[in-house]
Design an enzyme around this catalytic site. Structure first.
Site, PDB file in Angstrom:
ATOM      1  N   GLU A 265       0.830  -1.211   0.000  1.00  0.00           N
ATOM      2  CA  GLU A 265       0.000   0.000   0.000  1.00  0.00           C
ATOM      3  C   GLU A 265       0.862   1.257   0.000  1.00  0.00           C
ATOM      4  OE1 GLU A 265      -3.065  -0.337  -0.723  1.00  0.00           O
ATOM      5  OE2 GLU A 265      -3.104  -2.512  -0.403  1.00  0.00           O
ATOM      6  N   HIS A 268       1.586   2.184  -3.499  1.00  0.00           N
ATOM      7  CA  HIS A 268       0.496   2.980  -4.089  1.00  0.00           C
ATOM      8  C   HIS A 268       0.568   4.433  -3.609  1.00  0.00           C
ATOM      9  CE1 HIS A 268      -1.746  -0.186  -6.076  1.00  0.00           C
ATOM     10  NE2 HIS A 268      -1.882  -0.906  -4.968  1.00  0.00           N
ATOM     11  N   GLU A 294      -0.369  -0.584  -9.768  1.00  0.00           N
ATOM     12  CA  GLU A 294       0.046  -1.878  -9.246  1.00  0.00           C
ATOM     13  C   GLU A 294       1.532  -2.115  -9.524  1.00  0.00           C
ATOM     14  OE1 GLU A 294      -2.271  -3.020  -7.449  1.00  0.00           O
ATOM     15  OE2 GLU A 294      -1.470  -4.989  -6.885  1.00  0.00           O
TER      16      GLU A 294
END
Lengths: 500, 500
Positions: A265, A268, A294
Site C-alpha cells: 500500500e 500505491h 500496481e
C-alpha cells in the site's frame, strides 16, 4: 480562451473535490464507520455520485471542451493544459453516455453490498451475498450495453481502469504468459521445498505494525501527508496530493502478511504523493492507471521488499524485534521462506510465481459473468473448480474462496487483470532502473531508497495521469507492456532459490 | 400536490446528505486527517458548501415551497409534513439571502483557521491565529449585514443556532441570572473549600477510557450506531440518525476531564440517536437547537454525572479501577471533590456554579467584535481583563485563555450563549422528569437509566427539530426558558456541599 480554460479548471477542480469527498466516505466506511451508518452512507455516496456525474457531464462542460478545441490544437501536445484537455475530453465523452440514475443506483447497491460482503465473509455465507452480486452484475451489464457496439462486452469495464486497453489485448498477454508461468511452477515443484514454518507462528501485531512503519518511513512515506489504519481489506485512498492514506490488516494464519501489505500500500501511496502539485484537483492529479499503480505497489512489496539486499539491511532489526520467532533463522533461510512458491488460497498472500494464476481465474470468471455464460449462483463452484485446475487446491469454504476479495462487492468488475499487468510493468521498469542506478542493490543493503524513489518520481509519479498507461510504459521502458522482463525476473530469482 | 411534496423531500434529503458528508469531512479533519490534508480539505468543504447552498436556495425549491403553501394550510399543524414545510420555508427564506461565494469563502477560511488554531494553541502564539480570526469576524459581519435592518447586529448569528431568539432576550436572561450566580459563588467562597487533590494526580488514560465507555453504555449509548475517538476539542457529529459519534480528549492537568467530557458528548449523541426515523434525511432530523442540545449534554454530564445517586452506583467501580488514586477517598469526599466550586481558566472544565460566567465573557466579547468596539488584536487583553473581573484570575498564557476553544476558529460566533441557555433548560426539564419519575434517584443508584432515557426520547428527542426551542421547552416544562429552576438546583446542591 484563457477565461474558458479557467472556468473548465474550476469545474474539473470541483469534480475532483467530489471524488475526494466520496473517497473519504468510502475510507471511513472501511475503517471506522459503525454498522448502523451503512444505510445512510449509501445515501451520501449516491447523492454525491449523482451530483458529480451531473457536473462531469454538464452541457456547460461539453460546450467548454468544444470551445477550447482550437486551443488544444495550438498548445504543445506535451503540456499540462493540452493533456488536461485531452483527458477531460475522453472522460466527458465516456461519462456523458451514462445515465445519472444508473450511477446513483450503482453507488447505493455497492455500498450495501460491501457491508453484506463483510458479514457474508465472516459467516461463510455466500447465499447472503449472492443477490447483491447479482444486482451488481446486472448493473455492470447495463453499463457495458451503453457502449455497444463493442468488440467485447467486457471492454468498457476494462477501459475504466486501463484506458485504451482491450479485452483481447489482455487475453493475448495472458495467453503468452500462462505456459511460461506454469512451466516455472512445475520446475519449482520438482525441487525440494524451502522451509517457512517460522513464518506460521505468532508475530505480535504491534511489533509488526512498528516494523512496517519503520520500513515505509525509510522508503520515504511522509507521515505529515498520510497515515495508516486498519481495514478488513487493505487499500490506499487519496483525498488530494497531500493526504494519501494506507490501511493494513493482521492475519493470524499468515503473520507477516501485514508487513508486505504495508509495503504494497505504501507503494500505491508513494505514487500519489509524488504527483506534480501543478496537476492537483484535476483529472491528471492521480496515477495513470491501475496497472501503473500496481506496478508501484508490487515493486515496493516484491522487487524491493522480497529481495536479498532489502533484508540484508532490515533482517537484523527484524530479528531484534522477534527474537523468539527468528533468533535461530538465518538471513538466507528467511529470504527463502518469504519467497516460498506454493499454490495457496488467498490472492493477496500468493507468492510472486503463482499470483498471476489467481488473476487469470478472476478475469475468466468476470468475463463469463458478463457474457452471461456463468450465473452468480454457480460462482462458488466455478471458483473452486478453477482453483483446483490452476493451483491444485480447493478452498475449504467460500470465505477463503470466492468471498475473499471486496472488489466485486464494490462493483469493481474489470479490475483484476490490472494486478497482473502491474506485475509485468514493475519488472519492465525495474530493468531500466537498475541500468540507471547500477548500485541500487548496494543502496538497498544500506537501507537507502531515496535514489529509487527520486527516479520513480521523476519518470513515473510526477506525470500523474498525463499519459495513457501504454504510452507511459513506452516512454519509460521503451516498449509497451511486455511479459518478458517479468519472466526473466522470476526465472532468475527462483532459479537461485530453488536451484533450478 | 403529493408529487411536489415528494420532490421537495428528495431535494431536502440530498441537502441533508451533503450536510452529513460535510460533517464527516469535518470529523475526519478533527480526528485523523494528517496535517498535509488541510489545504485540500478546505477545497472539499468549500465545494460541498457551495453545492449545498445552491441546492438549498434553488429556484426549484422556492417554487415548490410556494406551490405547497395551500397544502401546508390544510395539514394538521402538528404533523411531520406541516412542520417540515414550515421549517423548510424558514431555512429557505434565510439562506436564499446569502451569496454562494460568501458560503464557500467562509468554509475555506474556517477550515484553514481551525488548523492554524491547533498550531497556535500548541505554540501559545495568538498572532499566528489573529489574521485568520480577523478574516472570520469580517466574514461574520458581512453575513450579519445581509439581514439588515436588525435590532442588533448579533441577532442574525444567534438565530442560526437558536431559531427565534434575540440578542436582547439572551441579555435579559443573563442580566437576571448574573447577580444570583455571583451571590452564590460569593457565599461559597466564604465557606471552607472542599478537598480535591486526589483529582489532580495521574489517572491512566486507558482506564479512564474504559470507565467512560462503561458509563455511557449504561446510559444507553448504542455502539452499533456510534463510536468514540480522540480529538483536541471534544465534539459530537452525526452522519444520519444511526451513525452518531463522539470524541474525547485526555488532559494531564485535570485527569478526570475525559470522563465528564465523554458523558457530555454522549448526552448530545443520545439526543441525535433518539430522533424519530421518520424525520431522517430532512431538516427535522436533528436536535431542535443548540440550547436544547446542551440541555441534554449538561443533563447527562452534571445532573446525572455529578450527582450523589450516580456515584452511589459507580464509585465502587471507579475505586476498583483506580485503587491507588481513590482507595482512601470516601464517596462523600469524592462527590464533593468533583463538585468543587472554584474559578478556573478552562470553560469546559469549569464547575457548574462558575460555568455561566465563562459564557457571559465570551458573549460580551463576541458582541463587541461584531459591533466593532473591539479589535481582534486586542482580544487577548480584553479576555484576560474580563477573566480577572469576573473570576478573579488571569490566564498565564493565551493557550489557557483566548485560544482554548475551537469555536471561533470554526466560525461559530453566535454560539456560546446557547451553552448557558442549555444549563437553564436542563434544570427546567429535570424538575419535570423528577415529578414524572419520582424514584429516579433510586434508579440511578442502581445504575438504571432506561426510564430517564425513555422519558427524554418520548418528550424531547423523538421530535427532532419539529418545534422551535422556546416552543419545545414550553410544551415540556410549561414555560419558556427560565433561569429559576437552575438557580434552585444550584442553591440546593451547593448548600448541602458547602453547608451554606
Amino acid at each position: 480562451m484563457e477565461e474558458k480554460l479557467e472556468r473548465l479548471k474550476t469545474i474539473l477542480g470541483e469534480v475532483a473535490d467530489l471524488d475526494h469527498a466520496m473517497a473519504l466516505l468510502d475510507w471511513d466506511q472501511q475503517t471506522y464507520m459503525p454498522p448502523g451508518g451503512s444505510d445512510d452512507r449509501g445515501y451520501h455516496l449516491s447523492t454525491l455520485s449523482r451530483i458529480q456525474h451531473d457536473m462531469a457531464t454538464s452541457s456547460e462542460l461539453g460546450q467548454l471542451l468544444d470551445d477550447l478545441q482550437p486551443l488544444a490544437q495550438q498548445l504543445d501536445p506535451g503540456s499540462n493544459d493540452a493533456r488536461l484537455l485531452k483527458v477531460a475530453r475522453r472522460d466527458y465523452d465516456k461519462q456523458v453516455k451514462v445515465p445519472t440514475e444508473l450511477v446513483a443506483e450503482f453507488a447505493q447497491v455497492t455500498t450495501k453490498a460491501q457491508q453484506v460482503w463483510q458479514e457474508a465473509r465472516a459467516k461463510d455465507d455466500f447465499p447472503l451475498f449472492q443477490p447483491h452480486l447479482e444486482k451488481i452484475v446486472e448493473l455492470r451489464r447495463r453499463y457495458a450495453a451503453i457502449f455497444a457496439p463493442y468488440e467485447h462486452v467486457y471492454d468498457a469495464l476494462l477501459d475504466d481502469f486501463e484506458p485504451g486497453m482491450k479485452t483481447a489485448e489482455v487475453q493475448a498477454i495472458f495467453t503468452a504468459l500462462r505456459p511460461q508461468q506454469v512451466a516455472l511452477i512445475q520446475a519449482i515443484a520438482d525441487r525440494p521445498q524451502v522451509e517457512d514454518a517460522f513464518l506460521h507462528i505468532t508475530y505480535e501485531e504491534q511489533k509488526q505494525w512498528d516494523f512496517g512503519v519503520e520500513v515505509i518511513t525509510k522508503f520515504g512515506y511522509d507521515w505529515e501527508r498520510g497515515r495508516q489504519d486498519r481495514a478488513p481489506h487493505p487499500f490506499t485512498s487519496n483525498f488530494g496530493i497531500d493526504d494519501v492514506r494506507i490501511t493494513t490488516r493482521f492475519e493470524e494464519e499468515y503473520p507477516v502478511s501485514s508487513l508486505f501489505s504495508t509495503m504494497h500500500e505504501a507503494g500505491h501511496a508513494l505514487y500519489e504523493l509524488g504527483v506534480d502539485h501543478a496537476l492537483g484537483r484535476s483529472p491528471l492529479g492521480s496515477g495513470a492507471s491501475l496497472a501503473l499503480h500496481e506496478s508501484q505497489s508490487r515493486m515496493w512489496e516484491n522487487l524491493v521488499g522480497r529481495s536479498r539486499p532489502f533484508w540484508g539491511h532490515f533482517y537484523p532489526r527484524m530479528q531484534e524485534l522477534f527474537p523468539d520467532q527468528l533468533g535461530n533463522v538465518s538471513l538466507d533461510a528467511f529470504y527463502k521462506g518469504i519467497n516460498k512458491v506454493q499454490p495457496s488460497l488467498i490472492r493477496v498472500e500468493a507468492d510472486e510465481a503463482t499470483y498471476n494464476l489467481h488473476i487469470m481465474l478472476r478475469l475468466e470468471l468476470e468475463i463469463a459473468l458478463m457474457e452471461g455464460s456463468l450465473e452468480v449462483k454457480d460462482l462458488p463452484e466455478a471458483w473452486n473448480t478453477r482453483m483446483q485446475d490452476y493451483l491444485g487446491i480447493t478452498p475449504p469454504n467460500n470465505s477463503l474462496g470466492v468471498l475473499q476479495d471486496i472488489h466485486w462487492a464494490g462493483g469493481a468488475i474489470g479490475y483484476f487483470s490490472t494486478y497482473a499487468l502491474g506485475n509485468l510493468v514493475s519488472a519492465q521498469l525495474w530493468e531500466v532502473i537498475n541500468r540507471d542506478i547500477p548500485d541500487l542493490p548496494e543502496q538497498m543493503r544500506r537501507g537507502e531508497f531515496s535514489a529509487l524513489l527520486d527516479w520513480l518520481k521523476r519518470n513515473v509519479h510526477c506525470h500523474g495521469a498525463k499519459f495513457e498507461p501504454q504510452e507511459l510504459v513506452q516512454r519509460v521502458a521503451g516498449s509497451k507492456i511486455d511479459p518478458a522482463p517479468y519472466m526473466r525476473y522470476l526465472r532468475n530469482k527462483f532459479s537461485e532459490i530453488y536451484g533450478l
